[in-house]
Motif scaffolding. Structure first.
Motif, mmCIF file in Angstrom:
data_model
loop_
_atom_site.group_PDB
_atom_site.id
_atom_site.type_symbol
_atom_site.label_atom_id
_atom_site.label_comp_id
_atom_site.label_asym_id
_atom_site.label_seq_id
_atom_site.Cartn_x
_atom_site.Cartn_y
_atom_site.Cartn_z
ATOM 1 N N PHE A 63 0.820 -1.208 0.000
ATOM 2 C CA PHE A 63 0.000 0.000 0.000
ATOM 3 C C PHE A 63 0.854 1.258 0.000
ATOM 4 O O PHE A 63 0.446 2.311 -0.493
ATOM 5 N N SER A 64 2.058 1.188 0.577
ATOM 6 C CA SER A 64 2.969 2.336 0.530
ATOM 7 C C SER A 64 3.346 2.653 -0.910
ATOM 8 O O SER A 64 3.368 3.815 -1.319
ATOM 9 N N ALA A 65 3.617 1.605 -1.688
ATOM 10 C CA ALA A 65 3.954 1.832 -3.104
ATOM 11 C C ALA A 65 2.761 2.409 -3.854
ATOM 12 O O ALA A 65 2.903 3.313 -4.686
ATOM 13 N N GLN A 66 1.545 1.880 -3.567
ATOM 14 C CA GLN A 66 0.359 2.399 -4.237
ATOM 15 C C GLN A 66 0.122 3.870 -3.871
ATOM 16 O O GLN A 66 -0.211 4.695 -4.712
ATOM 17 N N THR A 67 0.295 4.198 -2.579
ATOM 18 C CA THR A 67 0.103 5.587 -2.133
ATOM 19 C C THR A 67 1.149 6.509 -2.764
ATOM 20 O O THR A 67 0.854 7.643 -3.142
ATOM 21 N N ALA A 68 2.400 6.020 -2.865
ATOM 22 C CA ALA A 68 3.439 6.839 -3.509
ATOM 23 C C ALA A 68 3.082 7.115 -4.959
ATOM 24 O O ALA A 68 3.299 8.211 -5.467
ATOM 25 N N SER A 201 -7.100 -2.950 10.464
ATOM 26 C CA SER A 201 -7.226 -1.676 9.752
ATOM 27 C C SER A 201 -5.984 -1.434 8.914
ATOM 28 O O SER A 201 -4.906 -1.951 9.204
ATOM 29 N N ILE A 202 -6.171 -0.621 7.854
ATOM 30 C CA ILE A 202 -5.074 -0.057 7.052
ATOM 31 C C ILE A 202 -5.144 1.453 7.255
ATOM 32 O O ILE A 202 -6.176 2.070 7.008
ATOM 33 N N THR A 203 -4.061 2.063 7.702
ATOM 34 C CA THR A 203 -4.087 3.480 8.087
ATOM 35 C C THR A 203 -2.964 4.232 7.383
ATOM 36 O O THR A 203 -1.838 3.746 7.288
ATOM 37 N N LEU A 204 -3.340 5.419 6.874
ATOM 38 C CA LEU A 204 -2.367 6.345 6.278
ATOM 39 C C LEU A 204 -2.107 7.462 7.286
ATOM 40 O O LEU A 204 -3.028 8.165 7.694
ATOM 41 N N TYR A 257 1.394 -4.826 14.426
ATOM 42 C CA TYR A 257 1.391 -3.871 13.313
ATOM 43 C C TYR A 257 2.566 -4.138 12.393
ATOM 44 O O TYR A 257 3.635 -4.596 12.815
ATOM 45 N N GLY A 258 2.333 -3.831 11.117
ATOM 46 C CA GLY A 258 3.403 -3.724 10.134
ATOM 47 C C GLY A 258 3.362 -2.332 9.537
ATOM 48 O O GLY A 258 2.284 -1.793 9.298
ATOM 49 N N TYR A 259 4.496 -1.716 9.305
ATOM 50 C CA TYR A 259 4.503 -0.342 8.800
ATOM 51 C C TYR A 259 5.557 -0.185 7.724
ATOM 52 O O TYR A 259 6.492 -0.970 7.623
ATOM 53 N N SER A 260 5.378 0.863 6.901
ATOM 54 C CA SER A 260 6.350 1.198 5.851
ATOM 55 C C SER A 260 6.202 2.666 5.516
ATOM 56 O O SER A 260 5.092 3.153 5.311
ATOM 57 N N LYS A 261 7.321 3.372 5.478
ATOM 58 C CA LYS A 261 7.299 4.765 5.041
ATOM 59 C C LYS A 261 6.985 4.835 3.548
ATOM 60 O O LYS A 261 7.348 3.942 2.786
ATOM 61 N N VAL A 262 6.274 5.902 3.135
ATOM 62 C CA VAL A 262 5.980 6.143 1.722
ATOM 63 C C VAL A 262 7.151 6.890 1.117
ATOM 64 O O VAL A 262 7.536 7.959 1.610
ATOM 65 N N ARG A 263 7.696 6.313 0.073
ATOM 66 C CA ARG A 263 8.886 6.883 -0.544
ATOM 67 C C ARG A 263 8.633 8.322 -1.006
ATOM 68 O O ARG A 263 7.633 8.635 -1.609
ATOM 69 N N SER A 264 9.593 9.195 -0.662
ATOM 70 C CA SER A 264 9.650 10.595 -1.127
ATOM 71 C C SER A 264 8.561 11.470 -0.514
ATOM 72 O O SER A 264 8.426 12.634 -0.885
ATOM 73 N N TYR A 265 7.743 10.954 0.399
ATOM 74 C CA TYR A 265 6.674 11.758 0.991
ATOM 75 C C TYR A 265 6.659 11.546 2.508
ATOM 76 O O TYR A 265 6.975 10.449 2.990
ATOM 77 N N PRO A 266 6.257 12.551 3.277
ATOM 78 C CA PRO A 266 6.199 12.428 4.750
ATOM 79 C C PRO A 266 4.961 11.652 5.168
ATOM 80 O O PRO A 266 4.108 12.170 5.877
ATOM 81 N N LEU A 267 4.849 10.404 4.683
ATOM 82 C CA LEU A 267 3.686 9.570 4.946
ATOM 83 C C LEU A 267 4.135 8.204 5.429
ATOM 84 O O LEU A 267 5.229 7.726 5.083
ATOM 85 N N VAL A 268 3.286 7.556 6.211
ATOM 86 C CA VAL A 268 3.575 6.222 6.744
ATOM 87 C C VAL A 268 2.318 5.383 6.578
ATOM 88 O O VAL A 268 1.213 5.825 6.898
ATOM 89 N N MET A 269 2.483 4.141 6.043
ATOM 90 C CA MET A 269 1.388 3.184 5.930
ATOM 91 C C MET A 269 1.487 2.199 7.094
ATOM 92 O O MET A 269 2.576 1.687 7.391
ATOM 93 N N ILE A 270 0.367 1.949 7.767
ATOM 94 C CA ILE A 270 0.326 1.028 8.907
ATOM 95 C C ILE A 270 -0.772 0.014 8.652
ATOM 96 O O ILE A 270 -1.913 0.393 8.344
ATOM 97 N N ALA A 271 -0.424 -1.277 8.754
ATOM 98 C CA ALA A 271 -1.401 -2.367 8.687
ATOM 99 C C ALA A 271 -1.420 -3.044 10.050
ATOM 100 O O ALA A 271 -0.369 -3.453 10.561
#
Length: 899
Positions: A63-68, A201-204, A257-271
């Protein structure tokens, strides 16, 4: 221990050991079983948690890749809007007033708007920001990116996500801000497709801890800050992706939880999901183990039976453990179904570049089933076109180069070249192997739209010729290439009768004519650059030898080609071409200036009715500039009180007494000085300003008449000239009625002078209008008689009381027998029709003597007096009433009044 390969029976049962030994053996056996089960369940507990955490981490990464990709698409929209704005601004600065205003392309459905703001927050282009949008939506002076959420619905948690960046000019200087707004429901719907249990949940999240979107939707938490949670305090500072376990800050339940930062943006995806949901399978195993241990304890009472049954139960336990492992395998299928719901192609490669996971969208793109792709090399798929470039990307990502986003062209299974934005990331499998995940977003249709828009920006669709903007760029390049030693000719050409064809046969026929004209221009001037600039107008540019002869010859050839009949719908039409010519460097050094001056010459060619090919002339340009400047001043002259009336006396020839006056308009401009009527009256006629000025003249004359009446105790007759443009019954009659009533003007005191050409313009309309004027008690005089149609049959029907002989005939009296004959004829005609005849422009005693001999009733001219100011009129009339004014051919008092 009993042998497990033999059936148990009493007949074959071995001798029972002694009771203590049996108890010890049973207790030892039970202890071994309990310990083994505990160790197995402990290992299974950690494996289950680790597996679920890995699944959540991989899900967050996907989802981090999709959001990016979504954020990158918004950035591209902002970049395109910025480029369009800077280009339109540069065009406006260069004086290109013909270019259309900047327009943004259609936005995707969930994108609510693109806004470009200046430094003060004022809208430059795009859609306006909502008035309740928070101030931090727009990046501050030191910000390079601002991502916020606002307008949060308390019931649904739905809001508006904004992505803001500074607006920079081509030199990198900040001139404002760019803001893109997207409905958070886009992410909520995407995340809600994933089922992670009741608490899953999936959270941005924003990197500052603010929750931006959550799937499934939840009220009251979106927009809150969670900066104090373990994720932001201890996890993210250490690693850009990973897993952790914590108490949920929203529900107070322990979750993984599993998390991943969104590349190039100040965003974090949390599952995340409830820990108890993650251990559901493990709890089943605990229950099974507890049951087995209970059964084992009870079965110790009958050792033989317990041994045989224990073997069977162990077998059942093995089967159940196998089923549990199968469920774990299905978890991977579950993750695959989640990826299958994503519309963009997604695939995962191992270190050998072989497929280990593909979603349905990629299968459709490759035109193969999943079974045909798994295990195959990625370069063997139909998109082998860019395999080398992709291999370089894979190598950099695996080497720790971070996520990579690039735009690539790929051939799909149908052999069509498509354009994608590819996001490539590195992930770690359960076995610790580094793998590659790639998400592709298809932007082929957007690329095609951009190409189409680029074509429409430079070309005219009906003729397929360059438009004005492209022509000016081409002309500018030709001017720079020519330097100062060569000539570049510019022609502006119009089809003056094209509108007639469109009015008769429609716009489709007009487009047909334009295409034919474009083809004729290409054929007649193969070496020229031809463009359609607007409507019925074309433009050409060509290198020339500096002499007008070559340009004139080309223009004549073009005019001849377009002057022949053009067939449209089995009918022949004539286009009426008009051509204006300007040349570099004689007439200008800039493309826009040359085209404008060529168009000035074209306008003169179209309007003069003479030579349809005209070269630009600086003198005619100055005349045009002077006329426009005078028109601008004239439109304000009435409001600024610069107009006034002078009065030319009309004198009865037999008695020498003043019978009335003609009101003459005068204009003294603070900019232009005293402007003769012969200069400004035609301009007022052409511009339409004569209507309001004419109404003022009637009102002012009536006001003076009332003032003179109050001073003298009698009416003074005044004649006012009417312009043909004033002959509109709906406006003229009410205006006359109001002026007469407001000043108590007696019938017969006001006289309207109309020209002969106006009378003949429209018989029926003029007849009705003149009758209405007469019904108001206003006299009518025919001015400049003898210079127009002079229709005697129509003159008989006019409700006119007076004819005025034009000064052109009076000027030659005593010198020209023909003028004398014409004047005699007009006087005799008026006497026969019982009309008064007045001679204009009488300047010599000889002219007056001849008019007296011919029986002319009255005259006006410099012989008696020049036009008088309103104050001098009253003095002159008082002198006449007192008997001081002479009744002869001149009036010294009047001349003295005039100075």
């Amino acid at each position: 221990m009993f042998p497990l390969n033999k059936p148990f029976s009493a007949r074959h049962a071995p001798a029972l050991p002694p009771q203590p030994r049996l108890c010890i053996a049973a207790i030892a056996l039970l202890a071994v079983m309990v310990l083994g089960t505990a160790l197995s369940l402990t290992a299974s507990y950690h494996d289950t948690l680790r597996q679920e955490q890995n699944n959540l981490r991989n899900l967050a990464t996907a989802f981090s890749a999709q959001t990016a990709s979504a954020a990158y698409a918004l950035d591209r929209l902002l970049d395109n809007a910025r480029e369009d704005y800077l280009e339109s601004t540069a065009r406006a600065a260069s004086g290109d007033s013909q270019r259309p205003a900047m327009r943004l392309p259609p936005l995707p459905r969930d994108v609510l708007g693109i806004s470009l703001l200046d430094q003060d927050g004022h809208l430059l282009a795009g859609s306006p920001l909502p008035p309740d949008m928070p101030a931090n939506t727009v990046p501050g002076p030191d910000d390079t990116l601002a991502i916020t959420i606002s307008g949060i619905d308390a019931a649904s948690g739905r809001g508006i996500l904004t992505l803001g960046r500074p607006l920079l000019d081509d030199s990198g200087k900040r001139i404002g801000a760019m803001v893109a707004r997207i409905d958070s429901v886009y992410f909520v719907n995407l995340y809600a497709q994933v089922a992670l249990g009741d608490g899953g949940s999936i959270t941005l999240m924003h990197a500052d801890g603010t929750m931006l979107a959550r799937g499934p939707a939840a009220a009251g938490v979106v927009g809150r800050s969670f900066a104090g949670t373990p994720l932001f305090q201890s996890q993210l500072p250490v690693s850009a992706f990973g897993t952790f376990e914590a108490i949920s800050p929203t529900h107070g339940v322990r979750r993984i939880y599993g998390y991943s930062k969104v590349r190039s943006y100040p965003l974090v995806m949390i599952a995340g999901m409830d820990k108890e949901d993650a251990l559901a399978f493990w709890h089943e195993r605990v229950a099974i183990a507890a049951g087995l241990l209970g059964l084992a304890t009870l079965s110790l009472c009958v050792m033989a039976w317990r041994i045989s049954r224990d073997a069977a139960r162990r077998s059942a336990l093995i089967e159940r453990l196998g089923a549990s492992e199968a469920r774990l395998a299905r978890s991977a299928d579950y993750l695959g179904s989640i990826l299958g719901a994503i519309a963009s192609p997604v695939y995962v490669l191992n270190s050998q570049r072989r497929f280990v996971l593909v979603n349905d969208a990629y299968c459709r793109f490759a035109g193969k089933r999943r079974e045909e792709l798994l295990g195959r090399l990625e370069q063997e798929t139909p998109d082998a076109h860019g395999a080398g470039e992709r291999e370089q990307t894979y190598a950099r990502v695996l080497a720790g180069g971070g996520d990579m986003v690039d735009e690539t062209e790929v051939v799909d299974s149908a052999g069509q070249m498509r354009t994608f934005i590819s996001t490539t990331s590195r992930l770690i499998s359960d076995t610790g192997e580094a793998q590659i995940v790639c998400v592709r977003t298809d932007i082929s249709e957007r690329k095609m739209a951009e190409v189409r828009l680029a074509y429409l920006a430079d070309f005219d669709l009906p003729t397929e010729l360059p438009n004005q903007a492209r022509f000016l760029r081409t002309l500018d390049a030709e001017i720079h290439a020519a330097g100062g030693g060569e000539c570049v000719g510019v022609m502006a050409l119009s089809l003056e009768r094209l509108q007639e064809i469109i009015d008769l046969m429609g716009h489709a026929a007009g487009d047909t004519v334009l295409r034919q004209a474009a083809q004729l221009l290409r054929q007649a001037a193969p070496d020229a650059s031809v463009a359609r600039t607007m409507g019925n107008q074309f433009a050409l540019s060509i290198r020339c030898d500096g002499e007008r002869g070559s340009l004139a010859a080309l223009a004549a050839r073009l005019h001849g080609a377009l002057s022949d009949a053009v067939a449209v719908g089995q009918r022949d039409f004539y286009l009426g071409p008009a051509i204006g010519i300007a040349s570099f460097p004689d007439d200008g050094s800039a493309a826009g200036e040359l085209l404008r001056r060529a168009d000035v010459a074209r306008h003169r060619a179209a309007g003069e009715g003479q030579d349809a090919v005209q070269f630009f002339s600086e003198s005619s340009h100055l005349v045009l500039d002077e006329r426009l400047a005078m028109e601008s001043q004239l439109r304000q002259a009435l409001q600024r009180g610069e107009l006034r009336l002078a009065y030319q006396p009309k004198v009865d020839i037999p008695s020498g007494r003043i019978t009335g006056f003609e009101a003459l308009l005068r204009w003294t401009s603070p900019v232009l000085g005293e402007v003769p009527p012969t200069r400004f009256i035609p301009i007022a006629e052409a511009s339409g300003a004569i209507v309001s000025i004419g109404a003022w003249v009637v009102a002012e004359a009536c006001r003076h008449m009332r003032a003179w009446q109050d001073s003298l105790g009698r009416q003074v007759k005044v004649a006012v000239n009417l312009s043909p443009r004033q002959f509109q019954r709906d406006a003229l009659i009410p205006m006359l009625r109001q002026c007469l009533a407001a000043n108590s003007i007696a019938p017969g005191s006001l006289e309207l002078e109309i020209t002969e050409s106006t009378v003949m313009a429209s018989h029926e309309d003029i007849d009705v209008l003149l009758q209405d004027i007469r019904s108001l008690g206003v006299d009518i005089a025919i001015d400049d008689f003898g210079t127009g149609y002079s229709s005697l049959a129509y003159l008989k029907r006019l409700p006119a009381q007076c004819l005025k002989i034009d000064r052109a005939f009076i000027r030659d009296l005593g010198h020209d027998e023909e003028s004398l004959a014409i004047v005699r004829t007009i006087v005799n005609l008026c006497q026969g029709l019982k009309m008064t005849v007045v001679a204009e422009g009488v300047e010599t005693p000889r002219q007056l003597e001849l008019l007296r001999e011919l029986g002319c009733h009255a005259y006006q001219g410099f012989l008696f007096s020049r036009p008088l100011e309103a104050e001098a009129v009253l003095s002159l009339l008082r002198a006449q009433d007192a008997g001081d004014a002479p009744a002869g051919s001149s009036a010294p008092e009047a001349n003295a009044i005039n100075g």
